[in-house]
Design an enzyme around this catalytic site. Structure first.
Site, PDB file in Angstrom:
ATOM      1  N   ALA A 159      23.539  38.029  16.460  1.00  0.00           N
ATOM      2  CA  ALA A 159      23.777  39.451  16.699  1.00  0.00           C
ATOM      3  C   ALA A 159      25.230  39.656  17.086  1.00  0.00           C
ATOM      4  CB  ALA A 159      22.855  39.979  17.800  1.00  0.00           C
ATOM      5  N   THR A 200      32.272  33.161  19.938  1.00  0.00           N
ATOM      6  CA  THR A 200      31.892  34.411  19.285  1.00  0.00           C
ATOM      7  C   THR A 200      30.808  34.233  18.231  1.00  0.00           C
ATOM      8  OG1 THR A 200      33.783  34.120  17.803  1.00  0.00           O
ATOM      9  CG2 THR A 200      34.081  35.564  19.707  1.00  0.00           C
ATOM     10  N   GLY A 201      30.381  32.995  17.966  1.00  0.00           N
ATOM     11  CA  GLY A 201      29.251  32.785  17.061  1.00  0.00           C
ATOM     12  C   GLY A 201      29.610  32.268  15.693  1.00  0.00           C
ATOM     13  N   GLU A 412      41.889  42.748  49.705  1.00  0.00           N
ATOM     14  CA  GLU A 412      40.941  43.327  48.753  1.00  0.00           C
ATOM     15  C   GLU A 412      40.827  44.838  48.943  1.00  0.00           C
ATOM     16  OE1 GLU A 412      39.703  41.777  46.281  1.00  0.00           O
ATOM     17  OE2 GLU A 412      40.442  39.806  46.870  1.00  0.00           O
ATOM     18  N   HIS A 415      43.623  46.450  46.944  1.00  0.00           N
ATOM     19  CA  HIS A 415      43.282  46.557  45.527  1.00  0.00           C
ATOM     20  C   HIS A 415      42.328  47.723  45.281  1.00  0.00           C
ATOM     21  CE1 HIS A 415      45.295  43.024  44.046  1.00  0.00           C
ATOM     22  NE2 HIS A 415      44.648  42.194  44.859  1.00  0.00           N
ATOM     23  N   ASP A 486      47.701  37.449  41.235  1.00  0.00           N
ATOM     24  CA  ASP A 486      48.059  38.837  40.931  1.00  0.00           C
ATOM     25  C   ASP A 486      49.491  38.926  40.401  1.00  0.00           C
ATOM     26  OD1 ASP A 486      45.563  39.627  41.875  1.00  0.00           O
ATOM     27  OD2 ASP A 486      46.305  39.828  43.921  1.00  0.00           O
TER      28      ASP A 486
END
Length: 634
Positions: A159, A200-201, A412, A415, A486
């Site tokens: 899929a 991704t297959g 945090e 952010h 960061d």
């Protein structure tokens, strides 16, 4: 001649009966006394001295010599000095005897011959011994594995890449009905290159192709092309230009692998561009998958080889929902959970995930449920699995000092507050100060699925990434190493905007390639003056983002303190907690599946299938129904 074994080696004791003497002893006690009957030079290495009978001496004695010429010269001079008449000189004879060295020299040869005979008993390709080429000459044979009966993967099991399925259908039809194309004079492409990021297959799609066409599936990994064996290089499989991340799949319309290009079975042909099946008159299709098409030999892409390139990228939100439905099938879910609703919810929570990532999430959810002794898997387990995949393992037992914990909390919070009040920042789902993986803090966002970014959007993202460093400086008057990741992302984004995207007014509308991770830095296609200008623009852009973030957090200092203190109390804040502390976010945001797919035509995933693939699925379902009916028939 006696023989024995000493120190693991064979020797012959031809020196045991006699006593060893030196040259001077021989001259003074044997030659000068005239008791020597004859001398025997053995193997040009030593001399046996045989006394005259009745002299009352040993049977013989012996001494070593350096060379025969030196021995003869010294013997002649000794007899002249002793005044022995030449007619009475001691006779010298020469002989050759075996001392075991011949057999010792033959031991390595015998061992090599035995090894060759042993390896020649190994079976050939496909003989049931793992599919590996057998015999001592296997260095010239392929290491491909052949799967004939256990390829049970079908298109319904793949899929998220419906357009790629439509491209592959042409190969399936050719393998099933080659005469249909041959009657029209058409030539199907002999090779297709599946490209795209890992997970991704690509390999799964190749297996599904083999399963749909009901043909043998022959696969070999690209790293085996470069396998070194006694210095012959990549002679096992003659595929030039492949790298270790390339997988090659051969879909053959025959059960006989020996009908492939015979040049593959000959050694020393690795310098030629000969590919599996390209020179074969049988119906053979080659599928290759790689995530690095940029390093392949361009000759691979020419017509007649891998002349069709199919890109399989990460799935969009509808593709992710379809993939979740596939991987939810074998799981025992809670009775109150609707599988379709759960698939859509998880698709909205996992932007950027590949098929392999989604499979990992479903498996982790089942593992978490089993670890907690739960009778079924519920939505809470899936949320924990997503956090585990994104942030890593939760470390609740890791000890943090109080000042470190406060620094992480306000970092945090910085952010979160910056992202909350910037229009183009990603919506926040959860923020935590419980260490995960290598990080001490964790925040989960829902990034928009978009392909084009404006300068303002990228600038807001940079400001959000700098929020933690600015909060540390603002509340503690110092900075820590916690913002290293960061800063790395901010630097990469700034260089990409200036160097690649042409978003600098001073530099102009130019674009240069940046080195990829793991690659050597290419030669700069610009001057040193341009390089200095690039560095100046990058620093100016990052400084502007830092100043804007500082102004925003200074004006929102009270909100940052609220979030920081609540994080120190609860350690984990959900979106509802953020709304309670900061009020509703002043910008519209999308968080559900229906909101994300609004305006894309339909909420359903299957409606994105091409018409040809819909007809193909219906046809396959009809064929399966006929087969089941025939099996049930008496």
């Amino acid at each position: 001649m006696a023989a024995g074994v000493a120190s693991g080696f064979l020797y012959f004791a031809w020196r045991d009966p006699g006593r060893e003497i030196n040259w001077k002893h021989f001259v003074h006690y044997y030659l000068a006394r005239g008791v020597v009957e004859r001398l025997e030079v053995v193997n040009k290495q030593f001399v046996r001295v045989f006394p005259v009978p009745g002299a009352g001496l040993e049977k013989y004695v012996w001494f070593n010599i350096g060379s025969v010429d030196t021995f003869e010269r010294n013997l002649e001079m000794a007899q002249l000095e002793l005044g022995i008449d030449s007619s009475h000189w001691v006779p010298v004879v020469y002989s050759t005897e075996s001392d075991g060295s011949f057999f010792l020299n033959m031991v390595p040869t015998l061992l090599l011959v035995g090894f060759l005979l042993l390896t020649l008993r190994r079976g050939p390709l496909g003989s049931g011994r793992g599919g590996r080429g057998g015999g001592i000459f296997s260095v010239a044979e392929t290491t491909a594995k052949i799967l004939k009966d256990n390829v049970d993967v079908r298109f319904k099991d793949v899929a998220g890449c419906e357009e790629a399925k439509l491209e592959i259908m042409e190969f399936v039809n050719f393998l099933k009905n080659p005469k249909q194309y041959q009657d029209l004079g058409a030539k199907i492409p002999k090779g297709a290159m599946l490209t795209g990021p890992p997970g991704t297959g690509k390999t799964l799609l190749a297996k599904a192709t083999a399963g749909e066409a009901n043909v043998p599936f022959i696969t070999v990994n690209g790293s085996e092309f470069l396998e070194m064996f006694v210095g012959v290089g990549p002679a096992r499989v003659s595929l030039k230009g492949f790298n270790s991340s390339t997988n090659v799949v051969v879909l053959a319309g025959t059960n006989r692998p020996d009908v492939l290009d015979p040049a593959l079975m000959r050694p020393g042909r690795f310098d030629r561009q000969i590919y599996i099946g390209f020179n074969s008159s049988t119906n053979v299709v080659v599928l290759a998958g790689t995530n690095r098409p940029d390093v392949l030999d361009p000759a691979l892409m020419r017509p007649g080889r891998f002349d069709r390139q199919i890109y399989i990228g990460p799935p969009d939100i509808k593709g992710r929902a379809s993939i979740f439905k596939v991987h939810l099938r074998p799981l025992r879910l809670d009775a109150d959970i609707n599988r379709d609703a759960l698939a859509r919810k998880m698709a909205a929570r996992t932007p950027g995930f590949t098929g392999a990532d989604i499979a990992n999430v479903c498996n982790e959810a089942a593992l978490i449920a089993a670890r907690l002794a739960s009778p079924s898997v519920d939505a809470r387990h899936f949320e924990q699995a997503v956090e585990r995949v994104i942030g890593g393992l939760e470390k609740k037992t890791q000890v943090l000092q109080l000042d470190e914990k406060a620094t992480v909390a306000y970092h945090e919070a910085g952010h979160a507050v910056v992202g909350w009040f910037l229009e183009h920042a990603d919506p926040l789902l959860k923020v935590s100060i419980i260490p995960r993986g290598k990080g001490l803090g964790y925040a989960q966002y829902l990034p928009r699925e978009q392909f084009l970014y404006t300068r303002e959007q990228l600038f807001d993202r940079m400001c959000m990434m700098l929020g933690g460093r600015v909060a540390e400086q603002l509340f503690f008057g110092r900075i820590t190493t916690g913002a290293q990741d960061d800063l790395r992302k901010v630097t990469q984004s700034a260089y990409a905007q200036i160097v690649q995207f042409g978003m600098s007014d001073k530099l102009g509308q130019v674009s240069f390639a940046l080195p990829q991770p793991g690659e050597l830095a290419p030669e700069k296609p610009y001057s040193e003056a341009t390089a200095e200008l690039i560095d100046e623009e990058v620093r100016a852009l990052i400084h502007a983002a830092y100043q804007r973030t500082l102004e925003l957090l200074t004006s929102c200092r009270e909100q940052v303190e609220k979030v920081g203190k609540r994080l120190l109390e609860k350690e984990v804040l959900e979106k509802a907690d953020m709304v309670e502390l900061l009020g509703p976010r002043p910008f519209a945001e999308r968080s559900t599946y229906e909101e994300f797919v609004e305006g894309t035509g339909s909420f359903e995933e299957d409606t994105s299938l091409p018409e040809g693939l819909k007809d193909w699925n219906l046809e396959r379902e009809a064929e399966s129904g006929e087969e089941r009916a025939q099996q049930k028939a008496p």
